[in-house]
Design an enzyme around this catalytic site. Sequence first.
Site, PDB file in Angstrom:
ATOM      1  N   LYS A  45       0.826  -1.215   0.000  1.00 33.98           N
ATOM      2  CA  LYS A  45       0.000   0.000   0.000  1.00 33.98           C
ATOM      3  C   LYS A  45       0.856   1.259   0.000  1.00 33.98           C
ATOM      4  CE  LYS A  45      -4.065   1.885   2.288  1.00 33.98           C
ATOM      5  NZ  LYS A  45      -4.730   2.051   0.983  1.00 33.98           N
ATOM      6  N   ASN A  69     -11.553   5.261  -8.410  1.00 38.60           N
ATOM      7  CA  ASN A  69     -11.334   5.347  -6.972  1.00 38.60           C
ATOM      8  C   ASN A  69     -10.612   6.650  -6.632  1.00 38.60           C
ATOM      9  OD1 ASN A  69      -8.416   4.899  -5.681  1.00 38.60           O
ATOM     10  ND2 ASN A  69      -8.456   3.873  -7.682  1.00 38.60           N
ATOM     11  N   ASN A 100       5.915   0.758  -2.081  1.00 38.70           N
ATOM     12  CA  ASN A 100       5.399   1.861  -2.884  1.00 38.70           C
ATOM     13  C   ASN A 100       5.387   3.128  -2.038  1.00 38.70           C
ATOM     14  OD1 ASN A 100       2.941   3.633  -3.841  1.00 38.70           O
ATOM     15  ND2 ASN A 100       3.506   2.360  -5.591  1.00 38.70           N
ATOM     16  N   CYS A 131       1.706  12.195  -7.454  1.00 40.40           N
ATOM     17  CA  CYS A 131       1.174  13.003  -6.358  1.00 40.40           C
ATOM     18  C   CYS A 131       1.348  14.491  -6.650  1.00 40.40           C
ATOM     19  CB  CYS A 131       1.900  12.658  -5.061  1.00 40.40           C
ATOM     20  SG  CYS A 131       1.808  10.917  -4.643  1.00 40.40           S
ATOM     21  N   GLY A 218      -8.897  -0.687 -14.593  1.00 43.73           N
ATOM     22  CA  GLY A 218      -9.666  -1.832 -15.045  1.00 43.73           C
ATOM     23  C   GLY A 218      -9.417  -2.131 -16.508  1.00 43.73           C
ATOM     24  N   GLY A 266      -3.838  -4.882 -10.874  1.00 44.44           N
ATOM     25  CA  GLY A 266      -4.445  -3.971  -9.913  1.00 44.44           C
ATOM     26  C   GLY A 266      -5.907  -4.226  -9.659  1.00 44.44           C
TER      27      GLY A 266
END
Length: 303
Positions: A45, A69, A100, A131, A218, A266
Amino acid sequence: MGKLSVNLCGIPLENPVIPASGTFGFGYEYAELYDINCLGTFSFKGTTREARFGNPTPRIAECTAGLINAVGLQNPGVEQVIARELPKLKECFHKPVMANVSGFSVEDYAYTCRLLDQQEQVGWLEVNVSCPNVHGGGMSFGTDPKAAAEVTAAVKQVTAKPVIVKLSPNVTDIVSIAKACEDAGADGISLINTMLGMRIDLRSRKPIIANTMGGFSGPAIFPVAVRMVYQVAKAVKVPVIGMGGVSSAEDVLEMMLAGATAVEVGAANLVNPYACRDIIRELPNTMERYGIDNLCDIIGGVK
């Protein structure tokens, strides 16, 4: 049986399948379902310098062939990850793990990576440059070659383990950013992170996600990911990890033909928690079907 093993930045993997960060927790959650040592490794995570509660809810929106998400990097902070999460992980996973790392300043990245680099369990540092740069007006580090290179160089100065920079697809020229990271010392490149998406509730006429927009992942993004992996793998000399919509053994082979040395899975983990285990089980038969004896032979083998 075909040979599944690959080498990622000098560290051998029994197979190239890696659960992607944010979809596999810190591993021990999935270890309750199956022996996660069957994995090549996994990326845990996303970890930041300080603890983060994450974004307000709702954070998830379903869409055709994928999901959006906006979790917001919820995590307990690097010191708690080292003190609490890694000891629990060590009990159930006996291979090097991929750490990560996210940050909101160059100093954040360097601080977090320096601490994680010292952990015996950590084999690679996967540095997520998607980020927002709080000192640079909020623009993502990963959208500017100079900013991405600055993060890469700062992390390399304080670490000894392989540094793999994870790139955002939300850019015009992915190759220039990948090359800037390589020139700054990156040992590998992973891509793609999620794309930017949005859904609207027809009844309320408001965005479904409280954060308005979020990361779209996805099967729907798989062709974009293959294209970007192909472009970057042709442009850099360091290994590439491919990801983005991977959900089958065939997808793994396609990513490797495009130039990926290893492949992250993922969103499929969120649909089927056994996805990575099942893909690994399917790989030998799928390789045989396509006349592949050794996965290393097909890396970048698209004609």
